[in-house]
Design a protein around this motif. Sequence first.
Motif, PDB file in Angstrom:
ATOM      1  N   MET A   1      21.562 -11.841  34.030  1.00  0.00           N
ATOM      2  CA  MET A   1      21.861 -11.600  32.666  1.00  0.00           C
ATOM      3  C   MET A   1      22.292 -10.038  32.537  1.00  0.00           C
ATOM      4  O   MET A   1      23.243  -9.295  31.664  1.00  0.00           O
ATOM      5  N   ILE A   2      22.475  -9.023  33.988  1.00  0.00           N
ATOM      6  CA  ILE A   2      22.655  -7.872  34.284  1.00  0.00           C
ATOM      7  C   ILE A   2      23.901  -7.801  34.181  1.00  0.00           C
ATOM      8  O   ILE A   2      25.072  -7.216  33.773  1.00  0.00           O
ATOM      9  N   MET A   3      24.775  -9.191  35.536  1.00  0.00           N
ATOM     10  CA  MET A   3      26.110  -9.563  35.567  1.00  0.00           C
ATOM     11  C   MET A   3      26.616  -9.961  34.193  1.00  0.00           C
ATOM     12  O   MET A   3      27.601  -9.641  33.499  1.00  0.00           O
ATOM     13  N   MET A   4      26.083 -10.769  32.920  1.00  0.00           N
ATOM     14  CA  MET A   4      26.981 -10.682  32.072  1.00  0.00           C
ATOM     15  C   MET A   4      26.951  -9.689  30.995  1.00  0.00           C
ATOM     16  O   MET A   4      27.696  -9.816  30.604  1.00  0.00           O
ATOM     17  N   ILE A   5      26.142  -8.188  31.158  1.00  0.00           N
ATOM     18  CA  ILE A   5      26.219  -8.187  30.090  1.00  0.00           C
ATOM     19  C   ILE A   5      27.242  -6.846  30.689  1.00  0.00           C
ATOM     20  O   ILE A   5      27.632  -6.228  29.726  1.00  0.00           O
ATOM     21  N   LEU A   6      27.229  -6.579  32.065  1.00  0.00           N
ATOM     22  CA  LEU A   6      28.503  -6.108  32.794  1.00  0.00           C
ATOM     23  C   LEU A   6      29.746  -6.852  32.320  1.00  0.00           C
ATOM     24  O   LEU A   6      31.052  -5.977  31.699  1.00  0.00           O
ATOM     25  N   PHE A   7      29.960  -8.459  32.579  1.00  0.00           N
ATOM     26  CA  PHE A   7      30.500  -8.459  31.988  1.00  0.00           C
ATOM     27  C   PHE A   7      31.658  -8.297  30.257  1.00  0.00           C
ATOM     28  O   PHE A   7      32.200  -8.052  30.587  1.00  0.00           O
ATOM     29  N   ILE A   8      30.370  -8.600  29.757  1.00  0.00           N
ATOM     30  CA  ILE A   8      30.786  -8.177  28.113  1.00  0.00           C
ATOM     31  C   ILE A   8      31.084  -6.721  28.359  1.00  0.00           C
ATOM     32  O   ILE A   8      31.947  -6.445  27.099  1.00  0.00           O
ATOM     33  N   PHE A   9      30.545  -5.733  28.633  1.00  0.00           N
ATOM     34  CA  PHE A   9      31.039  -4.830  29.171  1.00  0.00           C
ATOM     35  C   PHE A   9      32.427  -4.519  29.246  1.00  0.00           C
ATOM     36  O   PHE A   9      33.094  -4.508  28.836  1.00  0.00           O
ATOM     37  N   ALA A  10      32.881  -4.794  30.332  1.00  0.00           N
ATOM     38  CA  ALA A  10      34.033  -4.814  30.990  1.00  0.00           C
ATOM     39  C   ALA A  10      35.100  -5.317  30.030  1.00  0.00           C
ATOM     40  O   ALA A  10      36.246  -5.138  30.007  1.00  0.00           O
ATOM     41  N   ILE A  11      34.681  -6.308  29.379  1.00  0.00           N
ATOM     42  CA  ILE A  11      35.904  -7.369  28.211  1.00  0.00           C
ATOM     43  C   ILE A  11      35.967  -6.262  27.154  1.00  0.00           C
ATOM     44  O   ILE A  11      37.176  -6.278  26.798  1.00  0.00           O
ATOM     45  N   SER A  12      35.083  -5.931  26.902  1.00  0.00           N
ATOM     46  CA  SER A  12      35.346  -5.114  25.722  1.00  0.00           C
ATOM     47  C   SER A  12      35.995  -3.403  25.772  1.00  0.00           C
ATOM     48  O   SER A  12      36.691  -3.093  25.116  1.00  0.00           O
ATOM     49  N   PHE A  13      35.751  -2.932  26.837  1.00  0.00           N
ATOM     50  CA  PHE A  13      36.151  -1.777  27.634  1.00  0.00           C
ATOM     51  C   PHE A  13      37.791  -1.905  27.370  1.00  0.00           C
ATOM     52  O   PHE A  13      38.823  -0.813  27.140  1.00  0.00           O
ATOM     53  N   PHE A  14      38.355  -2.686  27.962  1.00  0.00           N
ATOM     54  CA  PHE A  14      39.583  -3.549  28.166  1.00  0.00           C
ATOM     55  C   PHE A  14      40.540  -3.803  27.005  1.00  0.00           C
ATOM     56  O   PHE A  14      41.522  -3.145  27.233  1.00  0.00           O
ATOM     57  N   LEU A  15      39.832  -4.256  26.563  1.00  0.00           N
ATOM     58  CA  LEU A  15      40.336  -4.772  25.371  1.00  0.00           C
ATOM     59  C   LEU A  15      40.459  -3.197  24.346  1.00  0.00           C
ATOM     60  O   LEU A  15      42.262  -2.929  23.611  1.00  0.00           O
ATOM     61  N   ILE A  16      39.553  -2.549  24.120  1.00  0.00           N
ATOM     62  CA  ILE A  16      39.714  -1.727  23.536  1.00  0.00           C
ATOM     63  C   ILE A  16      40.441  -0.571  23.733  1.00  0.00           C
ATOM     64  O   ILE A  16      41.237   0.309  22.835  1.00  0.00           O
ATOM     65  N   PHE A  17      41.080  -0.046  24.840  1.00  0.00           N
ATOM     66  CA  PHE A  17      41.972   0.714  25.420  1.00  0.00           C
ATOM     67  C   PHE A  17      43.407   0.176  25.565  1.00  0.00           C
ATOM     68  O   PHE A  17      44.007   0.168  25.205  1.00  0.00           O
ATOM     69  N   TYR A  18      43.246  -1.126  25.841  1.00  0.00           N
ATOM     70  CA  TYR A  18      44.390  -2.332  26.219  1.00  0.00           C
ATOM     71  C   TYR A  18      44.953  -1.896  24.844  1.00  0.00           C
ATOM     72  O   TYR A  18      46.409  -2.506  24.468  1.00  0.00           O
ATOM     73  N   TYR A  19      44.635  -2.099  23.309  1.00  0.00           N
ATOM     74  CA  TYR A  19      45.222  -2.499  22.578  1.00  0.00           C
ATOM     75  C   TYR A  19      44.995  -1.267  21.582  1.00  0.00           C
ATOM     76  O   TYR A  19      45.967  -0.271  20.929  1.00  0.00           O
ATOM     77  N   PRO A  20      44.023  -0.845  21.012  1.00  0.00           N
ATOM     78  CA  PRO A  20      43.984   0.278  19.627  1.00  0.00           C
ATOM     79  C   PRO A  20      44.527   1.545  20.992  1.00  0.00           C
ATOM     80  O   PRO A  20      45.099   2.967  20.030  1.00  0.00           O
ATOM     81  N   VAL A  21      43.671   2.149  21.548  1.00  0.00           N
ATOM     82  CA  VAL A  21      43.705   3.174  22.552  1.00  0.00           C
ATOM     83  C   VAL A  21      45.295   3.706  22.622  1.00  0.00           C
ATOM     84  O   VAL A  21      46.141   4.658  22.350  1.00  0.00           O
ATOM     85  N   GLN A  22      45.803   2.667  22.948  1.00  0.00           N
ATOM     86  CA  GLN A  22      47.662   2.631  23.921  1.00  0.00           C
ATOM     87  C   GLN A  22      48.728   2.753  23.075  1.00  0.00           C
ATOM     88  O   GLN A  22      49.281   3.678  23.288  1.00  0.00           O
ATOM     89  N   LYS A  23      47.638   2.117  21.710  1.00  0.00           N
ATOM     90  CA  LYS A  23      49.145   2.265  20.449  1.00  0.00           C
ATOM     91  C   LYS A  23      48.893   3.463  19.744  1.00  0.00           C
ATOM     92  O   LYS A  23      49.975   3.586  19.600  1.00  0.00           O
ATOM     93  N   LYS A  24      47.507   4.225  20.201  1.00  0.00           N
ATOM     94  CA  LYS A  24      47.880   5.623  19.596  1.00  0.00           C
ATOM     95  C   LYS A  24      48.438   6.300  20.615  1.00  0.00           C
ATOM     96  O   LYS A  24      48.973   7.469  20.310  1.00  0.00           O
ATOM     97  N   LEU A  25      47.954   6.394  21.878  1.00  0.00           N
ATOM     98  CA  LEU A  25      48.668   7.079  22.489  1.00  0.00           C
ATOM     99  C   LEU A  25      50.580   6.513  22.487  1.00  0.00           C
ATOM    100  O   LEU A  25      51.243   7.897  22.327  1.00  0.00           O
TER     101      LEU A  25
END
Length: 117
Positions: A1-25
């Motif tokens: 269960m913890i691995m699943m939460i960490l995986f979802i967190f890592a994917i969410s962080f990547f998508l947030i950084f990869y698209y909107p944050v990088q576009k804003k920069l």
Amino acid sequence: MIMMILFIFAISFFLIFYYPVQKKLAFKKFNEYLIKQDTNRDNIESLNAFKDYKMGGYQLIVKFYDDPHHMYIYHYYLWTHRKNESIQFDEMCLSIIDEENSVELDPPYNDNVKYKP
């Protein structure tokens, strides 16, 4: 269960950084570049931004009212690691297309290019 939460967190962080944050920069760096070119957003006829999946970063394709014969392509990279160069962060470069002849211009630019890199 913890691995699943960490995986979802890592994917969410990547998508947030990869698209909107990088576009804003990219747009922040683009505004700084416009100031260096001694122009502003009021002079922009059209502006299209695209995620560059092949090279990374973003491309901003710009047409200016006072330079209608050229298309300006601003390339933003969060980091670059070109051969024989040190790694660079938060980098923007410019390519200029002569639309009448459909060619990318190389330095030295003619006097007919209003906004040089």
